[in-house]
Design an enzyme around this catalytic site. Structure first.
Site, PDB file in Angstrom:
ATOM      1  N   LYS A   1      31.799  18.451 -30.340  1.00 24.84           N
ATOM      2  CA  LYS A   1      31.711  19.048 -29.002  1.00 24.84           C
ATOM      3  C   LYS A   1      30.633  20.126 -28.876  1.00 24.84           C
ATOM      4  CE  LYS A   1      36.094  17.986 -26.910  1.00 24.84           C
ATOM      5  NZ  LYS A   1      37.226  18.492 -26.132  1.00 24.84           N
TER       6      LYS A   1
ATOM      7  N   ASP B   1      36.915  19.209 -19.457  1.00 23.53           N
ATOM      8  CA  ASP B   1      38.217  19.582 -20.028  1.00 23.53           C
ATOM      9  C   ASP B   1      38.927  20.647 -19.185  1.00 23.53           C
ATOM     10  OD1 ASP B   1      38.285  17.876 -22.235  1.00 23.53           O
ATOM     11  OD2 ASP B   1      37.222  19.303 -23.517  1.00 23.53           O
TER      12      ASP B   1
END
Ligand code: ATR
Length: 288
Positions: free
Chosen positions: A76, A112
């Site tokens: 990420k 997210d």
């Protein structure tokens, strides 16, 4: 990591998820169902990419009909150098979970946080303005959640973390970004729970624990009766934390909604079509 010909259908576009490990991901079930529902000729595949293969993946992906992909642990943050631009969210969160190919370049987004907020607002109908939020954890997931909940102008956010320094760093950074909210960092200890819980409107677990593995019992009985207990862990859907909260008749919020809505937002970035939420949700629950 090889993108095999077997995985490709020459007429269709390819999307997917990169991670190490990645085989446990529920995202293919959700996205493939959405493509089918909207009659989009595309497939969503799993790409097991080890850290040392990340650079090659980015190089090869453009020529392999890959139009976008999700990014999971441990890439990420590491994928950022391979991206042409970062969305403001991805920049503030410092991590990317969605990559999009546009004009021959890779662009990074992070859905997210917004996925979490959408799930919380849709399922729990809570207004965060002027509320007290208690966040367990100060890692990547905590940053994503913190960035979106802080925008709703809560009165107070307590970040409780095992490594206190990480909570201090995070709260110092976010106090500068969101001066209307009072941030405090606390250690993952009984005294901190006793201090923060009695005034909490929302308790969010962003650690990977789901309560299992903690040497400490969280004193949920100290929470007021209106507190919502939210767990980002979705396997199992009802974590030990949520079960305990339910026993105390507290409202609970599972982690599956965050997975659903972060996926829906990624789907919309890639396809410019409205994500078919009910079908995606059913696919996720069936796959769990
Ligand atoms: P993620 O991206 O899922 O947030 P991470 O960045 O590795 O993963 O963060 C994991 C979080 O869970 C951290 O806040 C971690 O606490 P530390 O900063 O002290 O490592 C927390 N965590 C993991 N195991 C824990 C445990 N056994 N007890 C309490 N907190 C734990």
């Amino acid at each position: 990591m090889k993108i095999s010909n077997k995985q490709k259908n020459t007429d269709s576009e390819i999307f997917g998820i990169i991670g190490d490990p990645v085989s446990h991901s529920l995202s293919p079930a959700m996205h493939n169902k959405a493509f089918k529902k909207l009659k989009i000729s595309a497939s969503y595949l799993l790409f097991h990419v080890k850290p040392q293969q990340l650079k090659t993946f980015f190089k090869e992906a453009k020529s392999k009909q890959i139009r976008g992909f999700n990014v999971t642990v441990p890439h990420k943050e590491k994928c950022i150098p391979f991206l042409r631009t970062l969305s403001p969210e991805a920049r503030h969160i410092g991590a990317v979970n969605t990559v999009l190919l546009k004009n021959g370049e890779w662009h990074g987004h992070n859905t997210d946080g917004r996925g979490y907020l959408k799930s919380l607002e849709t399922e729990m109908r809570i207004q965060l303005k002027n509320k007290h939020i208690v966040l367990l954890g100060a890692g990547g997931a905590a940053r994503a959640v913190l960035y979106v909940v802080a925008q709703k102008k809560p009165r107070h956010i307590s970040v409780i973390n095992r490594t206190l320094d990480k909570a201090v760093e995070l709260t110092e950074e976010f106090s500068k970004k969101f001066p209307h909210t009072h941030f405090e960092a606390l250690p993952f200890e009984p005294e901190a729970f006793a201090l923060a819980f009695p005034d909490a409107h929302l308790l969010i677990n962003t650690t990977s624990l789901g309560l299992k593995g903690t040497r400490l019992q969280l004193p949920l009985s100290k929470l007021p009766p209106y507190t919502i207990v939210s767990d980002l862990v979705y396997r199992p859907l009802k974590t030990a934390l949520l079960k305990k909260a339910e026993k105390l008749k507290l409202k609970t919020h599972t982690g599956i909604g965050m997975l659903l809505y972060q996926g829906a937002l990624a789907f919309e970035l890639w396809t410019h079509r409205k994500a078919p939420i009910p079908e995606m949700k059913k696919a996720l629950l069936d796959a769990l």
